[in-house]
Each structure stands twice: as C-alpha cells, then as structure tokens.
Design a protein around this motif. Structure first.
Motif, short mmCIF file in Angstrom:
data_model
loop_
_atom_site.label_atom_id
_atom_site.label_comp_id
_atom_site.label_asym_id
_atom_site.label_seq_id
_atom_site.Cartn_x
_atom_site.Cartn_y
_atom_site.Cartn_z
N GLY A 52 43.83 47.23 20.97
CA GLY A 52 42.69 46.34 20.77
C GLY A 52 43.01 44.86 20.70
N THR A 53 44.30 44.51 20.56
CA THR A 53 44.69 43.10 20.55
C THR A 53 45.98 42.95 21.36
OG1 THR A 53 46.21 42.99 18.65
CG2 THR A 53 43.83 42.98 18.17
N LEU A 54 46.40 41.70 21.53
CA LEU A 54 47.65 41.40 22.21
C LEU A 54 48.73 40.98 21.22
CD1 LEU A 54 46.21 39.39 25.25
CD2 LEU A 54 46.59 41.87 25.04
N ALA A 55 48.59 41.39 19.97
CA ALA A 55 49.58 41.03 18.95
C ALA A 55 50.92 41.68 19.26
CB ALA A 55 49.08 41.47 17.58
N PRO A 56 52.02 40.96 19.04
CA PRO A 56 53.34 41.57 19.24
C PRO A 56 53.47 42.88 18.47
CG PRO A 56 53.56 39.21 18.93
CD PRO A 56 52.12 39.54 18.66
N GLY A 57 54.02 43.87 19.13
CA GLY A 57 54.14 45.19 18.56
C GLY A 57 53.06 46.14 19.02
N SER A 58 51.92 45.61 19.49
CA SER A 58 50.85 46.46 20.01
C SER A 58 51.26 47.09 21.33
CB SER A 58 49.57 45.64 20.21
OG SER A 58 49.06 45.15 19.00
N ALA A 59 50.62 48.19 21.66
CA ALA A 59 50.83 48.79 22.97
C ALA A 59 50.35 47.83 24.05
CB ALA A 59 50.06 50.11 23.07
N ALA A 60 51.09 47.81 25.16
CA ALA A 60 50.72 46.95 26.29
C ALA A 60 49.64 47.62 27.13
CB ALA A 60 51.95 46.62 27.12
N ASP A 61 48.48 47.84 26.48
CA ASP A 61 47.29 48.37 27.14
C ASP A 61 46.40 47.18 27.47
OD1 ASP A 61 48.32 50.87 26.57
OD2 ASP A 61 46.93 51.29 24.93
N LEU A 62 46.24 46.89 28.76
CA LEU A 62 45.61 45.65 29.19
C LEU A 62 44.57 45.91 30.27
CD1 LEU A 62 48.95 43.68 29.82
CD2 LEU A 62 47.67 43.79 27.66
N VAL A 63 43.58 45.02 30.34
CA VAL A 63 42.65 45.00 31.46
C VAL A 63 42.66 43.61 32.07
CG1 VAL A 63 40.63 44.50 29.98
CG2 VAL A 63 40.30 45.54 32.23
N VAL A 64 42.68 43.57 33.39
CA VAL A 64 42.68 42.32 34.15
C VAL A 64 41.32 42.22 34.85
CG1 VAL A 64 43.83 40.95 35.91
CG2 VAL A 64 45.17 42.55 34.49
N LEU A 65 40.57 41.16 34.55
CA LEU A 65 39.19 41.05 35.01
C LEU A 65 39.02 39.90 35.99
CD1 LEU A 65 37.37 41.61 31.60
CD2 LEU A 65 37.73 43.27 33.43
N ASP A 66 38.28 40.17 37.06
CA ASP A 66 38.00 39.20 38.11
C ASP A 66 36.51 38.89 38.11
OD1 ASP A 66 37.70 37.71 40.39
OD2 ASP A 66 38.32 39.30 41.79
N ALA A 67 36.15 37.72 37.62
CA ALA A 67 34.74 37.33 37.53
C ALA A 67 34.15 36.94 38.89
CB ALA A 67 34.58 36.18 36.56
N ARG A 68 34.97 36.94 39.94
CA ARG A 68 34.49 36.67 41.30
C ARG A 68 34.63 37.90 42.19
NH1 ARG A 68 37.09 32.37 39.15
NH2 ARG A 68 36.02 30.33 39.19
N ALA A 69 34.55 39.07 41.59
CA ALA A 69 34.86 40.31 42.30
C ALA A 69 33.88 40.64 43.42
CB ALA A 69 34.93 41.46 41.31
N THR A 70 32.64 40.21 43.29
CA THR A 70 31.64 40.45 44.32
C THR A 70 31.09 39.12 44.80
OG1 THR A 70 29.74 40.54 42.82
CG2 THR A 70 31.00 42.59 43.12
N PRO A 71 30.51 39.07 45.99
CA PRO A 71 29.92 37.81 46.46
C PRO A 71 28.88 37.24 45.49
CG PRO A 71 30.13 39.33 48.29
CD PRO A 71 30.49 40.11 47.06
N ALA A 72 28.07 38.12 44.89
CA ALA A 72 27.06 37.63 43.95
C ALA A 72 27.71 37.03 42.71
CB ALA A 72 26.13 38.77 43.56
N MET A 73 28.78 37.66 42.22
CA MET A 73 29.48 37.12 41.06
C MET A 73 30.16 35.80 41.40
SD MET A 73 31.11 40.64 39.50
CE MET A 73 31.86 39.88 38.06
N ALA A 74 30.78 35.73 42.58
CA ALA A 74 31.44 34.49 42.99
C ALA A 74 30.44 33.35 43.10
CB ALA A 74 32.16 34.71 44.31
N LEU A 75 29.26 33.65 43.62
CA LEU A 75 28.22 32.63 43.74
C LEU A 75 27.79 32.14 42.35
CD1 LEU A 75 26.35 31.15 45.77
CD2 LEU A 75 24.74 33.05 45.48
N ARG A 76 27.60 33.07 41.43
CA ARG A 76 27.21 32.69 40.08
C ARG A 76 28.32 31.90 39.38
NH1 ARG A 76 26.39 30.68 36.13
NH2 ARG A 76 25.35 31.43 34.23
N MET A 77 29.58 32.27 39.65
CA MET A 77 30.70 31.61 39.00
C MET A 77 30.84 30.14 39.42
SD MET A 77 32.59 33.00 36.65
CE MET A 77 34.18 32.16 36.85
N GLU A 78 30.25 29.78 40.54
CA GLU A 78 30.29 28.38 40.94
C GLU A 78 29.65 27.47 39.89
OE1 GLU A 78 28.62 27.78 44.78
OE2 GLU A 78 30.00 29.15 45.80
N LYS A 79 28.76 28.03 39.09
CA LYS A 79 28.06 27.24 38.06
C LYS A 79 28.60 27.48 36.66
CE LYS A 79 25.02 25.20 40.73
NZ LYS A 79 25.00 23.71 40.88
#
Length: 426
Positions: free
Chosen positions: A366-393
């Motif tokens: 649930g956190t990135l504190a040292p000692g925690s498991a390296a369970d991570l999610v990498v998120l792309d806010a421009r993953a779709t054309p609609a998201m990329a368009l919205r991200m321009e603002k």
C-alpha cells in the motif's frame, strides 16, 4: 539483484482527508528494489549509480499497487450477467458457476486467469471469496504463491439456502477451513480469511463453527457480507428472529473485530454503526456492484465520522469492472448522489494505503516505504486518444489523477509489478 524503477513517483503517508501533508511526489523519481522489496525511494539523481539496472517509465506515474479488499474468485465468468437483484442473481448465475469449482482442474485454470486479470488492471493484492470447495482455495493460493503475490482468501462456508452442489456442512466447513489455514496461512505472502458467505447461507451451527475458527486463529481475517440489499436484510432477520439487527448475528458468534471485513454495509442501523466502530470492524464499499444490482448508496462520510475505517473494492462478478480506476470512478458518482466529495488524492490513497490500513497490512503493502513489497502500478494518463486530449488541459497532479480515475481502465495500466517482477507483456 538490485534494479531502479524510474518515473514520476507518488507515495502516500497519510490520508488526504485528514491532513494536507499526505503524500510525496518526485517528478523525476525512482524506486530502488532488491529481492522483491523496496530499498529506497526518492529523486532519480540521488539513487542512480553506474552499473545499476534501470527501467525507465517516464513520463508515467508510479504508485503502490492497487489493493482490492472484496472480490469473488469463482465469479470471473459471471461478470456482466443481466438483470437481477442480489438474491435472484445469486441463484440464477452465481451458484451454478461456483459449482464448477469442485473440479480441481477447472479451479486451477481459473486461478491463473483470475490473477492475470488482477495484474492487468494494476491490482497486486486481493481479498477473495473462493467457492465452498476446498480445491478452489487451494488452486488460488497455489497460483498466487507461485507468483509471490500477496493474497488473502478463504473457502466459503455455506450449508443452506443454495443448491446442493455448492453446500458444505458445519463440520466440513470448519475442518476444510482449518486445514487450509494450516497449509496456507503465513506461507510466503498468503493469508487466510475465515469466510462464512453471509447469514442467509450459514445455519446457526455453521456460524458457531466460524466463530470457533476465529477464536482459534485470531490473526486470520474474517470476511462476509452485511446489509447489501433490503430484501436480503428482511430474509436474514427472518432466519435469525432473536437478532437485534443484521450485525448482531455476527456479533453473537464472536466475529466482530478489527480483522472483520463487511462487504457492502449500506443499509445500517445506528446500533450497527456504533458497534462496528467500537470493535474496529470494517465496511467495504463496492460501488459498481451496488449500482449494477440496484442495492443502494454507501454512506462513506457517515461511516468515517463514526470512526469506521472502510475499504473500497470491485466485488467482481456482481461488480462490473476489474479496474480499481473504474471502481473509484463509480464511487465518486455514488458519493455525489450522497452529497459527498471524493477528491482524486483521497481516491488514490483509498485504493492503495487506505485499503492496506483496512486490512492491517500497511507495513507490507500500500505504500512505497522502504521494506515494503515492491508491488507497483505504472499509470499512463494519455493511454487513449480521449485521455491524451483531456490531458492537454491538465495543470496539476490532482487533475491528472482525476483523468485516470474517470477515464482510465486497464489500458491506462502501463505495467504492474508484483514483488519487483513485471506482470504485463511488452
């Protein structure tokens, strides 16, 4: 072997609803990982060194992996089943599907596919209801253990008011659960949840057996359902006519504690709310299933004000998406209907550290504190054309998170790491 995972790193150390000092953010950050654990997190320039393997996820966001505290493993092929409320939905769709999990080969195949769906959507830990068959829990634990993936799960205990193919007996429910606890609880990253499905499908004798398990294994979680549907509540109280209310049934068998996870918890009486708070019992908000099954609107602010720590979950297959992003989106809408607000920082805290707190596992996940498991999610806010368009603002981190929350799904999950190992191909 150490590796450095680089990107725009976000980590929560407090609840945004409690304090403005709730997170750390590194625009060019990195997470140092060794043997599946986080060693350090900070600016990339401070952590990089010659000869260190680097994985570059710029310009994506990296957070602790999502945690799903209420999901049904045998219902992965039940999702998107049309047109019923809770009790009809269980009898028409769910119980026939769960009967298939008596077959170990079927359960094994489904376990791998279940975990694949979780990680494809950025979820690295789940709290899962298995079927009533011991083989279903064995299959899920085995598959998760092979991936070094933290799983909390349990064989459903249910001895009445369902087809014979999904029923056990009070003794069998107890003995199978005890054997599974012995085999799997604390093995690697696996944890057991004692799992009486709900009071409708457990006789008083089976509820006694669940209470005996909880007393014998106080470090195990207990998971069940509470006050999801008005008809469910009425039927439940007809089966337990001496109970003061629905929660009183579980209280009478000694199940209330900070290990208890009560899925839904929508239509609660004041006494129930007070007792949940006094005992540290947890509500779990399941927004997509609450909408899909027409169950009702969760009162997040009311429970929080009472002192109850709540989780938020997909509830697949009554829930309509594996995605915690979509779960947060529908949660936002439900709370809007309640006149309540879910800020994007609070939403992402809830799906990570907040759910870890609900499980009492914040030192592990649930956190990135040292000692925690390296369970991570990498998120792309421009993953779709609609998201990329919205991200321009988009001008702030919070705006970017809200775009991910409202418009994102598995396409926005660029990568998922479980114990430092990538789970998505490509």
């Amino acid at each position: 072997m150490q590796q450095l995972i680089r990107g725009r790193v976000l980590d929560f150390h407090a609840d945004p609803q409690d304090t403005a000092d709730n997170h750390r953010f590194w625009e060019d950050g990195a997470i140092l990982v060794d043997d599946g654990r986080i060693v350090a997190v900070g600016d990339h320039a401070e952590l990089t060194r010659d000869g260190l393997e680097e994985i570059d996820h710029r310009s994506h966001l990296i957070l602790a992996g999502f945690i799903d505290p209420h999901i049904h493993f045998p219902q992965l092929q039940v999702i998107a089943s049309w047109g019923a409320q809770l009790l009809d939905w269980l009898n028409t769709y769910t119980f026939p599907a769960e009967a298939e999990f008596a077959d170990p080969a079927h359960a094994t195949r489904m376990a791998g596919l279940f975990l694949d769906q979780l990680t494809a959507h950025g979820t690295t830990t789940a709290v899962a209801f298995c079927s009533s068959h011991k083989a279903s829990a064995e299959a899920l634990f085995s598959a998760a253990h092979d991936r070094d993936m933290a799983m909390v799960a349990g064989k459903v205990m249910m001895d009445r008011n369902a087809p014979a193919a999904v029923l056990d007996t009070p003794q069998q429910g107890h003995d199978d659960s005890a054997a599974l606890i012995q085999a799997w609880h604390g093995k690697g990253r696996q944890r057991y949840a004692i799992t009486p499905r709900f009071a409708i499908t457990s006789s008083p004798e089976q509820m006694e057996a669940a209470g005996a398990l909880a007393r014998a294994h106080p470090d195990c979680h207990v998971q069940t359902h509470l006050s999801e549907n008005v008809d469910e509540i009425e039927y439940t109280l007809s089966l337990y006519p001496k109970a003061r209310d629905y929660l009183d049934i579980y209280e009478g068998y000694g199940l209330l504690s900070d290990k208890l996870l009560l899925g839904h918890s929508i239509h609660l009486e004041p006494r129930e709310i007070a007792r949940m708070a006094e005992t540290g019992s947890h509500a779990v908000f399941c927004p997509t299933s609450n909408l899909f099954l027409g169950s009702g609107l969760f009162d997040a602010d009311g429970l929080r004000a009472a002192g109850i720590v709540s989780g938020i979950a997909t509830d697949v297959g009554g829930g309509t998406s594996w995605s915690m992003l979509q779960t947060l989106a529908e949660g936002y809408k439900i709370l809007q209907m309640r006149g309540q607000k879910l800020h994007p920082l609070a939403a992402f805290h809830w799906a990570t550290r907040g759910n870890a707190l609900t499980l009492g596992m914040e030192a592990e996940i649930g956190t990135l504190a040292p000692g925690s498991a390296a369970d991570l999610v990498v998120l792309d806010a421009r993953a779709t054309p609609a998201m990329a368009l919205r991200m321009e603002k988009a001008e702030t981190l919070a705006q970017e998170l809200f775009i991910l929350q409202i418009m994102g799904d598995d396409r926005a999950v660029a990568q998922t790491y479980v114990a430092g190992r990538p789970q998505k191909a490509g």
